[in-house]
Design a protein around this motif. Structure first.
Motif, PDB file in Angstrom:
ATOM      1  N   GLU A   1       1.970   1.708  -3.497  1.00 13.02           N
ATOM      2  CA  GLU A   1       0.872   2.232  -4.318  1.00 13.02           C
ATOM      3  C   GLU A   1       0.728   3.740  -4.144  1.00 13.02           C
ATOM      4  O   GLU A   1       0.466   4.459  -5.114  1.00 13.02           O
ATOM      5  N   LEU A   2       0.917   4.220  -2.913  1.00 13.76           N
ATOM      6  CA  LEU A   2       0.899   5.670  -2.691  1.00 13.76           C
ATOM      7  C   LEU A   2       2.000   6.345  -3.512  1.00 13.76           C
ATOM      8  O   LEU A   2       1.757   7.360  -4.175  1.00 13.76           O
TER       9      LEU A   2
ATOM     10  N   ALA B   1       3.484   5.214  -6.190  1.00 13.09           N
ATOM     11  CA  ALA B   1       3.195   5.077  -7.624  1.00 13.09           C
ATOM     12  C   ALA B   1       2.181   6.114  -8.093  1.00 13.09           C
ATOM     13  O   ALA B   1       2.206   6.528  -9.246  1.00 13.09           O
ATOM     14  N   ARG B   2       1.309   6.545  -7.186  1.00 16.13           N
ATOM     15  CA  ARG B   2       0.315   7.583  -7.520  1.00 16.13           C
ATOM     16  C   ARG B   2       0.870   8.990  -7.338  1.00 16.13           C
ATOM     17  O   ARG B   2       0.134   9.971  -7.469  1.00 16.13           O
ATOM     18  N   GLY B   3       2.152   9.098  -6.971  1.00 13.08           N
ATOM     19  CA  GLY B   3       2.772  10.418  -6.839  1.00 13.08           C
ATOM     20  C   GLY B   3       2.779  10.991  -5.438  1.00 13.08           C
ATOM     21  O   GLY B   3       3.195  12.131  -5.234  1.00 13.08           O
ATOM     22  N   GLN B   4       2.314  10.246  -4.451  1.00 15.00           N
ATOM     23  CA  GLN B   4       2.303  10.698  -3.055  1.00 15.00           C
ATOM     24  C   GLN B   4       3.680  10.461  -2.434  1.00 15.00           C
ATOM     25  O   GLN B   4       4.172   9.348  -2.444  1.00 15.00           O
TER      26      GLN B   4
ATOM     27  N   GLN C   1       0.829  -1.202   0.000  1.00 11.53           N
ATOM     28  CA  GLN C   1       0.000   0.000   0.000  1.00 11.53           C
ATOM     29  C   GLN C   1       0.869   1.260   0.000  1.00 11.53           C
ATOM     30  O   GLN C   1       0.520   2.247  -0.648  1.00 11.53           O
TER      31      GLN C   1
ATOM     32  N   LEU D   1       4.700  -2.786  -9.608  1.00  2.00           N
ATOM     33  CA  LEU D   1       3.466  -2.072  -9.998  1.00  2.00           C
ATOM     34  C   LEU D   1       3.552  -1.545 -11.425  1.00  2.00           C
ATOM     35  O   LEU D   1       4.561  -1.249 -11.956  1.00  2.00           O
TER      36      LEU D   1
END
Length: 176
Positions: free
Chosen positions: A116-117, A119-122, A113, A176
Protein backbone atom coordinates in the motif's frame (compact mmCIF):
# COMPACT_ATOMS: atom_id res chain seq x y z
CA UNK A 1 11.29 -0.89 -3.86
CA UNK A 2 14.97 -1.38 -3.06
CA UNK A 3 16.56 -4.47 -1.55
CA UNK A 4 19.27 -3.46 0.91
CA UNK A 5 21.75 -6.19 1.80
CA UNK A 6 23.31 -5.17 5.11
CA UNK A 7 26.71 -6.77 5.78
CA UNK A 8 26.57 -8.34 9.24
CA UNK A 9 29.31 -10.90 8.55
CA UNK A 10 32.70 -9.27 8.37
CA UNK A 11 33.40 -5.57 7.77
CA UNK A 12 36.96 -6.29 6.57
CA UNK A 13 36.99 -9.40 4.37
CA UNK A 14 34.69 -10.57 1.60
CA UNK A 15 33.20 -14.01 2.19
CA UNK A 16 31.39 -16.49 0.02
CA UNK A 17 28.12 -15.46 1.71
CA UNK A 18 28.53 -11.86 0.48
CA UNK A 19 29.07 -12.97 -3.10
CA UNK A 20 26.24 -15.48 -3.10
CA UNK A 21 23.75 -13.01 -1.59
CA UNK A 22 24.52 -10.48 -4.31
CA UNK A 23 24.27 -13.12 -7.05
CA UNK A 24 20.91 -14.30 -5.68
CA UNK A 25 19.56 -10.77 -5.44
CA UNK A 26 20.11 -9.99 -9.15
CA UNK A 27 17.29 -12.14 -10.55
CA UNK A 28 15.01 -11.21 -7.65
CA UNK A 29 15.47 -7.52 -8.34
CA UNK A 30 14.82 -7.93 -12.05
CA UNK A 31 11.86 -10.24 -11.44
CA UNK A 32 10.14 -7.98 -8.92
CA UNK A 33 11.28 -4.60 -10.28
CA UNK A 34 13.55 -3.76 -7.35
CA UNK A 35 16.80 -1.86 -7.07
CA UNK A 36 19.70 -3.29 -5.07
CA UNK A 37 22.09 -1.67 -2.63
CA UNK A 38 25.01 -3.42 -0.91
CA UNK A 39 25.48 -1.82 2.51
CA UNK A 40 28.87 -1.99 4.22
CA UNK A 41 30.37 -4.67 1.99
CA UNK A 42 34.19 -4.93 2.17
CA UNK A 43 34.91 -4.81 -1.56
CA UNK A 44 38.37 -3.33 -1.07
CA UNK A 45 40.42 -1.31 -3.50
CA UNK A 46 40.28 -3.75 -6.38
CA UNK A 47 36.50 -3.38 -6.77
CA UNK A 48 35.28 0.18 -6.46
CA UNK A 49 32.38 0.45 -8.88
CA UNK A 50 29.19 -1.57 -9.31
CA UNK A 51 30.44 -2.58 -12.78
CA UNK A 52 33.69 -3.99 -11.35
CA UNK A 53 31.81 -5.83 -8.62
CA UNK A 54 29.28 -7.48 -10.92
CA UNK A 55 32.03 -8.42 -13.40
CA UNK A 56 33.83 -10.27 -10.61
CA UNK A 57 30.64 -11.97 -9.41
CA UNK A 58 29.68 -13.02 -12.93
CA UNK A 59 33.06 -14.74 -13.29
CA UNK A 60 32.58 -16.73 -10.08
CA UNK A 61 28.93 -17.87 -10.01
CA UNK A 62 26.35 -19.89 -11.88
CA UNK A 63 23.50 -18.19 -9.99
CA UNK A 64 21.24 -15.93 -12.04
CA UNK A 65 22.46 -17.04 -15.47
CA UNK A 66 26.11 -16.86 -14.42
CA UNK A 67 25.59 -13.50 -12.76
CA UNK A 68 24.19 -11.90 -15.90
CA UNK A 69 21.01 -10.75 -14.16
CA UNK A 70 23.13 -8.83 -11.68
CA UNK A 71 25.17 -7.39 -14.58
CA UNK A 72 21.94 -6.23 -16.27
CA UNK A 73 20.82 -4.62 -13.03
CA UNK A 74 24.12 -2.72 -12.73
CA UNK A 75 24.08 -1.68 -16.38
CA UNK A 76 20.65 -0.16 -15.79
CA UNK A 77 22.05 1.84 -12.85
CA UNK A 78 19.97 -0.14 -10.37
CA UNK A 79 22.81 -1.59 -8.25
CA UNK A 80 24.70 0.62 -5.83
CA UNK A 81 27.21 0.26 -3.04
CA UNK A 82 27.19 2.37 0.13
CA UNK A 83 29.07 2.42 3.42
CA UNK A 84 27.44 1.48 6.70
CA UNK A 85 24.86 4.11 7.65
CA UNK A 86 26.23 6.61 10.11
CA UNK A 87 23.03 8.16 11.40
CA UNK A 88 20.40 6.46 9.32
CA UNK A 89 19.97 5.26 5.77
CA UNK A 90 20.27 7.55 2.78
CA UNK A 91 16.81 8.93 1.97
CA UNK A 92 16.98 8.28 -1.78
CA UNK A 93 16.41 4.56 -1.11
CA UNK A 94 13.07 5.14 0.57
CA UNK A 95 11.53 4.37 3.93
CA UNK A 96 13.77 1.84 5.73
CA UNK A 97 11.83 -1.35 6.48
CA UNK A 98 13.71 -3.98 8.47
CA UNK A 99 12.90 -7.54 7.46
CA UNK A 100 12.79 -9.58 10.67
CA UNK A 101 11.00 -12.45 12.36
CA UNK A 102 10.90 -10.37 15.57
CA UNK A 103 9.31 -7.05 14.63
CA UNK A 104 8.82 -4.35 17.23
CA UNK A 105 5.01 -4.37 17.62
CA UNK A 106 4.95 -0.55 17.43
CA UNK A 107 6.80 -0.63 14.10
CA UNK A 108 5.30 -3.76 12.53
CA UNK A 109 3.83 -3.69 9.05
CA UNK A 110 2.60 -6.51 6.85
CA UNK A 111 3.55 -7.21 3.23
CA UNK A 112 0.14 -5.78 2.27
CA UNK A 113 0.82 -2.54 4.15
CA UNK A 114 4.22 -2.29 2.44
CA UNK A 115 2.47 -2.74 -0.92
CA UNK A 116 0.00 0.00 0.00
CA UNK A 117 2.90 2.35 0.71
CA UNK A 118 4.35 1.58 -2.73
CA UNK A 119 0.96 2.03 -4.40
CA UNK A 120 0.76 5.52 -2.86
CA UNK A 121 4.17 6.39 -4.33
CA UNK A 122 6.31 5.84 -1.21
CA UNK A 123 9.64 4.19 -1.95
CA UNK A 124 10.82 1.58 0.53
CA UNK A 125 14.21 0.11 1.40
CA UNK A 126 13.90 -3.51 2.52
CA UNK A 127 16.84 -4.06 4.88
CA UNK A 128 18.08 -7.66 5.03
CA UNK A 129 20.79 -8.43 7.57
CA UNK A 130 23.29 -10.93 6.23
CA UNK A 131 24.58 -13.23 8.91
CA UNK A 132 23.21 -15.22 11.83
CA UNK A 133 22.73 -12.20 14.06
CA UNK A 134 20.89 -9.96 11.60
CA UNK A 135 21.50 -6.24 11.83
CA UNK A 136 23.05 -4.46 14.83
CA UNK A 137 20.72 -2.99 17.46
CA UNK A 138 21.28 0.59 16.30
CA UNK A 139 20.22 -0.30 12.74
CA UNK A 140 17.18 -2.14 14.08
CA UNK A 141 16.20 0.98 16.01
CA UNK A 142 16.88 3.27 13.03
CA UNK A 143 14.34 1.47 10.84
CA UNK A 144 10.91 3.04 11.41
CA UNK A 145 9.10 -0.05 10.10
CA UNK A 146 9.62 -3.79 10.65
CA UNK A 147 8.21 -6.48 8.39
CA UNK A 148 7.78 -10.17 9.23
CA UNK A 149 7.00 -11.89 5.93
CA UNK A 150 5.33 -14.86 7.63
CA UNK A 151 3.30 -12.86 10.13
CA UNK A 152 4.04 -15.74 12.50
CA UNK A 153 7.49 -14.90 13.83
CA UNK A 154 9.15 -17.72 11.92
CA UNK A 155 12.84 -17.31 11.20
CA UNK A 156 13.92 -17.89 7.61
CA UNK A 157 17.35 -18.39 6.12
CA UNK A 158 18.48 -15.20 4.38
CA UNK A 159 18.15 -16.53 0.82
CA UNK A 160 14.62 -17.72 1.57
CA UNK A 161 13.59 -14.40 3.08
CA UNK A 162 15.26 -12.55 0.23
CA UNK A 163 12.89 -14.26 -2.20
CA UNK A 164 9.79 -14.36 -0.02
CA UNK A 165 9.59 -10.72 1.06
CA UNK A 166 9.63 -9.01 -2.37
CA UNK A 167 7.38 -11.75 -3.78
CA UNK A 168 4.79 -11.26 -1.02
CA UNK A 169 4.84 -7.48 -1.38
CA UNK A 170 4.64 -7.72 -5.18
CA UNK A 171 1.66 -10.13 -4.98
CA UNK A 172 -0.25 -7.63 -2.82
CA UNK A 173 0.81 -4.74 -5.05
CA UNK A 174 -0.61 -6.50 -8.11
CA UNK A 175 -3.94 -6.97 -6.31
CA UNK A 176 -4.28 -3.30 -5.31
Amino acid sequence: MTIGLYNSYDPVKMHEAHRRALARAGPLCLGFDCNLVAIGFPFGREMRTPAEIVAWISETTSIGKDGQYLVRLAEAGRFQVVDFPNKGFQPQYGLPVLTTCKPDPKKAISPRQAAELLARGQSILLVFGLGPRGVPKDVRETCPKHLDATGRGLSMETATALGAVPAAINAHLLML
